[in-house]
Scaffold this active site. Structure first.
Site, PDB file in Angstrom:
ATOM      1  N   CYS A 299      20.242 -25.378 -42.809  1.00  0.00           N
ATOM      2  CA  CYS A 299      19.954 -26.506 -43.684  1.00  0.00           C
ATOM      3  C   CYS A 299      19.330 -27.654 -42.906  1.00  0.00           C
ATOM      4  O   CYS A 299      19.075 -27.579 -41.710  1.00  0.00           O
ATOM      5  CB  CYS A 299      21.251 -26.993 -44.339  1.00  0.00           C
TER       6      CYS A 299
ATOM      7  N   ARG B 291      19.552 -27.380 -48.552  1.00  0.00           N
ATOM      8  CA  ARG B 291      20.242 -26.125 -48.279  1.00  0.00           C
ATOM      9  C   ARG B 291      19.324 -24.918 -48.358  1.00  0.00           C
ATOM     10  O   ARG B 291      18.560 -24.752 -49.322  1.00  0.00           O
ATOM     11  CB  ARG B 291      21.399 -25.928 -49.260  1.00  0.00           C
TER      12      ARG B 291
ATOM     13  N   SER C 138      20.302 -21.249 -48.626  1.00  0.00           N
ATOM     14  CA  SER C 138      21.567 -20.578 -48.956  1.00  0.00           C
ATOM     15  C   SER C 138      21.673 -19.236 -48.244  1.00  0.00           C
ATOM     16  O   SER C 138      20.842 -18.345 -48.461  1.00  0.00           O
ATOM     17  CB  SER C 138      21.672 -20.371 -50.471  1.00  0.00           C
ATOM     18  N   ILE C 139      22.728 -19.096 -47.411  1.00  0.00           N
ATOM     19  CA  ILE C 139      22.949 -17.875 -46.645  1.00  0.00           C
ATOM     20  C   ILE C 139      24.342 -17.309 -46.912  1.00  0.00           C
ATOM     21  O   ILE C 139      24.509 -16.118 -47.133  1.00  0.00           O
ATOM     22  CB  ILE C 139      22.797 -18.145 -45.126  1.00  0.00           C
ATOM     23  N   ILE C 140      25.369 -18.164 -46.876  1.00  0.00           N
ATOM     24  CA  ILE C 140      26.752 -17.751 -47.076  1.00  0.00           C
ATOM     25  C   ILE C 140      27.285 -18.409 -48.347  1.00  0.00           C
ATOM     26  O   ILE C 140      27.077 -19.603 -48.567  1.00  0.00           O
ATOM     27  CB  ILE C 140      27.628 -18.163 -45.868  1.00  0.00           C
TER      28      ILE C 140
ATOM     29  N   ASN D 118      24.610 -28.262 -40.875  1.00  0.00           N
ATOM     30  CA  ASN D 118      23.485 -27.359 -40.628  1.00  0.00           C
ATOM     31  C   ASN D 118      23.948 -26.320 -39.619  1.00  0.00           C
ATOM     32  O   ASN D 118      24.301 -26.670 -38.494  1.00  0.00           O
ATOM     33  CB  ASN D 118      22.299 -28.167 -40.066  1.00  0.00           C
ATOM     34  N   GLY D 119      23.968 -25.047 -40.006  1.00  0.00           N
ATOM     35  CA  GLY D 119      24.348 -24.015 -39.060  1.00  0.00           C
ATOM     36  C   GLY D 119      25.174 -22.912 -39.670  1.00  0.00           C
ATOM     37  O   GLY D 119      25.206 -22.719 -40.885  1.00  0.00           O
TER      38      GLY D 119
ATOM     39  N   GLY E 177      16.127 -12.905 -29.443  1.00  0.00           N
ATOM     40  CA  GLY E 177      16.642 -12.555 -28.118  1.00  0.00           C
ATOM     41  C   GLY E 177      16.750 -13.684 -27.124  1.00  0.00           C
ATOM     42  O   GLY E 177      16.948 -13.430 -25.933  1.00  0.00           O
TER      43      GLY E 177
END
Length: 666
Positions: free
Chosen positions: A2, A50, A52-54, A75-76, A371
């Protein structure tokens, strides 16, 4: 993933504050196009965008605790949030969502500032305690997520990106001249300063507490984590077998990759074809039940492209592979827009390619793994080995009189008997360098403009009428931050082990160079509205790497020794042990083509930022020597080009003009 922003309200009232906050949120819309929210009271204004991931339905922010006395914007990702929840529920905290955001709130209620010590992940957040009138802000241990702030005359404002702060009338863009020397040397500032006057970074592993319950005092900033301190606390005197170190490394890497597969949306992998991304992709393929999508970027000039290696790995692991190929005009025409996204001049050309592969990935997934980090943890860069060799020979070479060593350096730098390539190579050895860390290491591997080069560039002819920064003193101070961290990793009290040269270099790089790499990773992925995760920077893995003996990192000519041994069998051996390319770009050859003329015209513009600080004759000489092939000035021209564009976009307000395209269509 976010974007956040907020500020202490002034006397103008909430309606005014709401309009300002709205503009700040719109400026960072790309960080969170899915949702937005605000919280305001008579003291504070908080805003959130936002991605939205979770918990897609329940993760709206700003989010409050049970009684509405605490509000958080964040954010995170906290990857261990589900593991923290049972203990918090047993302590009496009531959850309304499945979001990791709510865990931050309850952990703050339960543990106070020490809550950050329990989080595994990447984060930048602000918690407003309306009852106690305190604002608590924190940034993750390695600096994966950004946090910028301004403290001026009792007023405080903060944001995920600097440009959002300029939407507030109390903040305006201006050059921070004290940072110019470090920028010209390294391309970034490695302390709390930014290139904007008055705008500061909350440093990685730090938190900030601001009390607004009366007379406003300066924010209290404290460090809560440091890799070396944690490693020493965990170190044991026992001697371990090599196979035990390798087995633990494999287990830890598998654990951190598995944790970063937490998602309620599709995820993929940035695959460069190098060791680090290939190993993560191979583990990901084993852990994900469905197909794994990999994304790569390369250049039309095949000698600068690693696409063949990426394709080979993709076939080996069986991923769904997609790629994008860039040309010269794609690269340069995107540069102004990407400088705007990055807020400061772009340090490395690879930022541009990272943006294009992020844009490609955003068409298919919302989350990618990357990576970053292994080179700084496990000594993957060849400069560590080369500097060790240089240092050993420099000590022996030091028996010669200083005057003689100086004459040899001058002969190498200016001899017509040596070709340009030979002069360049010898100039990087102990024969062509001074004995100091700054000369032997920093000027060798980091600096575009050394202290001497800056003096020539910035001072100009005698009697020059324009005002200039402090000159040589400022130029020589550009290495101060690296030196500070290098020295902090130095000798310990009697009875404790003294860190090696390699450990000190790695520690300083993690505190400086790596932080800028992570900023690039955040900005270029968020510019395409995609979340990037860096499994190899899980802080327990970082602490493990700090405890490793040096020979488990760098053995002979093999860097990342333990990481490669732990990964054997996951990817082809020729990928694990191939020579590192470091994602090169064709920038050197592009800047020698006739089509680059508009770029040099931009550098020469008398009304640009460079016109106020750079001597025109020194600039013309630099351009001429590069174009003729007498000297490879790619890094210096790149540094100046980005500085000029940054000035046009942020200081002169010519963003729209710059984004019409730098290059003529070819």
């Amino acid at each position: 993933m976010c974007g956040i922003a907020g500020f202490v309200n002034g006397a103008e009232g909430n309606e005014f504050a709401g309009r300002v906050l709205g503009r700040m949120m719109e400026t960072i819309r790309h960080r969170g196009p899915d949702d937005s929210g605000v919280y305001q009271d008579e003291v504070i204004s908080l805003g959130h965008r936002r991605l939205s991931i979770i918990d897609l339905a329940g993760g709206h922010q700003p989010m409050s605790n049970e009684d509405g006395t605490l509000w958080v914007i964040y954010n995170g990702e906290i990857f261990n949030h589900a593991g923290l929840r049972p203990e918090l529920e047993r302590a009496g905290h009531r959850y309304r969502t499945n979001s990791d955001t709510e865990t931050i709130l309850h952990a703050w209620e339960q543990y106070g500032p020490d809550c950050v010590l329990r989080f595994r992940g990447m984060f930048a957040f602000a918690i407003w305690d309306a009852r106690g009138r305190t604002l608590f802000c924190a940034r993750d241990r390695l600096g994966i997520k950004p946090f910028y702030y301004v403290w001026r005359d009792g007023w405080f404002g903060f944001a995920s990106e600097i440009k959002a702060l300029f939407e507030h009338p109390r903040v305006s863009p201006a050059l921070n001249e004290s940072a110019l020397g470090e920028y010209l040397a390294f391309g970034y500032t490695s302390d709390e300063r930014t290139l904007f006057a008055g705008v500061r970074k909350l440093m990685p592993g730090h938190h900030l507490l601001l009390r607004l319950d009366g007379e406003r005092t300066e924010p209290k900033i404290e460090r809560y984590w440091d890799s070396r301190a944690q490693a020493e606390a965990c170190a044991t005197a026992s001697v371990r077998r090599e196979e035990d170190w390798i087995a633990e490394c494999r287990q830890r890497v598998e654990e951190t990759v598995r944790m970063r597969l937490m998602s309620d949306v599709p995820l993929g992998m940035f695959l460069s074809g190098g060791v680090d991304s290939s190993v993560i992709a191979a583990l990901m393929k084993r852990m994900v039940p469905g197909p794994v999508v990999t994304f790569s970027v390369g250049y039309r000039e095949s000698e600068y492209s690693e696409l063949d290696y990426a394709r080979r790995v993709a076939r080996w692991i069986g991923s769904e592979h997609r790629e994008v190929v860039l040309g010269r005009d794609d690269f340069f025409n995107a540069l102004p827009r990407l400088i705007w996204h990055e807020d400061e001049p772009i340090t490395w050309p690879s930022s541009v390619s990272l943006y294009f592969v992020s844009r490609l990935a955003s068409k298919h997934v919302k989350v990618v793994l990357t990576g970053e980090g292994a080179d700084e943890l496990f000594a993957g860069y060849s400069r560590y080995r080369f500097h060790g060799w240089n240092s050993r020979w420099a000590r022996r070479y030091g028996v010669l009189p200083a005057a003689l060593r100086g004459r040899i350096r001058q002969w190498i730098a200016g001899s017509s008997l040596l070709g340009a390539g030979t002069r360049r190579k010898l100039g990087h050895t102990f024969l062509g360098c001074g004995e100091s860390l700054e000369s032997l290491y920093l000027d060798n591997f980091y600096c575009a403009f050394s202290a001497d080069a800056q003096q020539e560039l910035l001072t100009g002819p005698r009697g020059h009428p324009r005002g200039r920064p402090a000159g040589r003193a400022q130029a020589e101070a550009c290495a101060t931050n690296f030196r500070r961290y290098f020295d902090a990793g130095g000798p310990r009290p009697e009875g404790t082990r003294h860190p090696s040269l390699l450990e000190r270099l790695l520690y300083a790089d993690q505190k400086t160079y790596l932080v800028e790499l992570l900023m690039k990773q955040d900005r270029m992925s968020m510019a395409a509205s995609i979340e990037s995760r860096v499994p190899l920077l899980d802080h327990p893995l970082v602490e493990f790497a700090a405890r490793l003996p040096g020979e488990m990192k760098l053995r002979g000519t093999t860097g990342k020794y333990i990481f490669k041994k732990a990964a054997e069998g996951l990817v082809p051996r020729e990928i694990l042990y191939r020579r590192k390319m470091g994602f090169p770009t064709p920038l050197r050859s592009w800047l020698r083509e006739a089509a680059a003329a508009p770029l040099f015209d931009l550098l020469r513009a008398p009304d640009g930022l460079l016109g106020a600080y750079v001597d025109r004759r020194a600039l013309e000489n630099l351009i001429s020597r590069h174009q003729s092939g007498a000297e490879d000035a790619t890094d210096r021209i790149w540094r100046l080009l980005n500085l000029q564009l940054w000035g046009e976009i942020f200081l002169a307000g010519r963003r729209e003009k710059m984004e019409t395209g730098l290059m003529r269509t070819s």
